[in-house]
Design an enzyme around this catalytic site. Sequence first.
Site, PDB file in Angstrom:
ATOM      1  N   ASP A 109       0.631  -1.108   0.045  1.00  0.00           N
ATOM      2  CA  ASP A 109       0.037  -0.042  -0.210  1.00  0.00           C
ATOM      3  C   ASP A 109       0.906   1.168   0.067  1.00  0.00           C
ATOM      4  O   ASP A 109       1.598   1.709   0.979  1.00  0.00           O
ATOM      5  CB  ASP A 109      -0.992  -0.094   1.154  1.00  0.00           C
ATOM      6  N   ASP A 292      -1.885   5.803  -5.371  1.00  0.00           N
ATOM      7  CA  ASP A 292      -2.059   5.060  -4.011  1.00  0.00           C
ATOM      8  C   ASP A 292      -2.688   3.485  -4.719  1.00  0.00           C
ATOM      9  O   ASP A 292      -3.738   3.314  -5.079  1.00  0.00           O
ATOM     10  CB  ASP A 292      -3.252   5.427  -3.125  1.00  0.00           C
TER      11      ASP A 292
END
Length: 399
Positions: A109, A292
């Site tokens: 992430d 992201d």
Amino acid sequence: MKITAAFLGLAAAIASVQAAPATSGLAAAPLVQPKTYTLPVKVNPQFSRSAKASVWKTANKYQKYVQSKKTSVLASTGSVNMTDVQNDVEYYGIVKVGTPPQSFKLDFDTGSSDLWFASTLCSSTCSGKTKYDSSKSSTYKKDGRSWSITYGDGSTSSGILATDTVNLGGFSIKSQTIELAKKISSSFSSDPIDGLLGLAFDSITTVSGVKTPVDNLISQKLISQPQFGVFLGKESNGGGGEYVFGGYDSTKFKGKLTTVPVDNSQGFWGITVSSTTINSKSASSSFSAIIDTGTTLLLFTNSVAAKVAAAYGATDNGDGTYAISCDASSLSPLSFKINGATFSIPAEDLIFENDGGSCIAGFGYASLPFAILGDVFIKNNYVVFQQTSSPSVQIASIE
């Protein structure tokens, strides 16, 4: 940042998109450059898609804000076969911890910075997870400090800190701080991942002063270049994906990489998008965005989302998502102008979900002052994250 998308329920809330499973082997290939390694990622065949959930989780995660030159080359080491029942919703990689190594499925992430996973200290909430057992690692060292993460949607994880050797992509990171979960909320319990590997900057780690794995890859001089390349495959093209630490895989994109300055003042990989266009017509002016890997969708600011939706004739569902035509041939690609270069999302990827002839768009909004370029963007554009004193990303089109 973790944001997963699933349209009919809040299936896995890790504070943004979660990761996914799938098993397969790697086809070995020679490395062109030393100190560079390709780490395969896998997709979760069980995860439930929800655009509404993705938007909601993102809004809550960021709630306090609401209102080219190639310098490193890696020959392809092959791809990971993907079982992507939910069509590119999430990805995870295998990380080994301890001596001898214990393997964990971690969601990679770039929107968060903590490294945590289930442990034998965990209660029944970790049932079905692979649990780290400190008694089985000769390199484990107790830290004793506590950590606790609470996400905006109520998802939580907490436990204690420790240090151990972490093997990331073949590199052994010594004395890496790890977060051992003693308790996780139900949303984590139902997800197939064992934890999370944050790849954002250390200024947003839960416990101040903790260095991220990438920090330590650099400081321990384990990688030649302070960078990692990200390729997320598409189910429609055979799936797969890879993270390359210390370099990137030039076989995964076309043309040259465009270097884009990063604003990491908030701890994220923030960039400026100069404009968006649809069918050669302007859809928006400049806006700030975060790249992201932990978010499935493209989430725009409210004003930009409204303009993009209007251009596509999409209807606001009132929950951060849009209803859009199910006929991809009637849609034009969505193009982004970033630092002088153009990067596009093909029409078919603007349709996130088809539920019996009613379709949900691959873009939405979350009442944030910045946009989030999630996996809908990344799986169409290769991204090299460069963690230098003046951070930047390099982007090139995959198609």
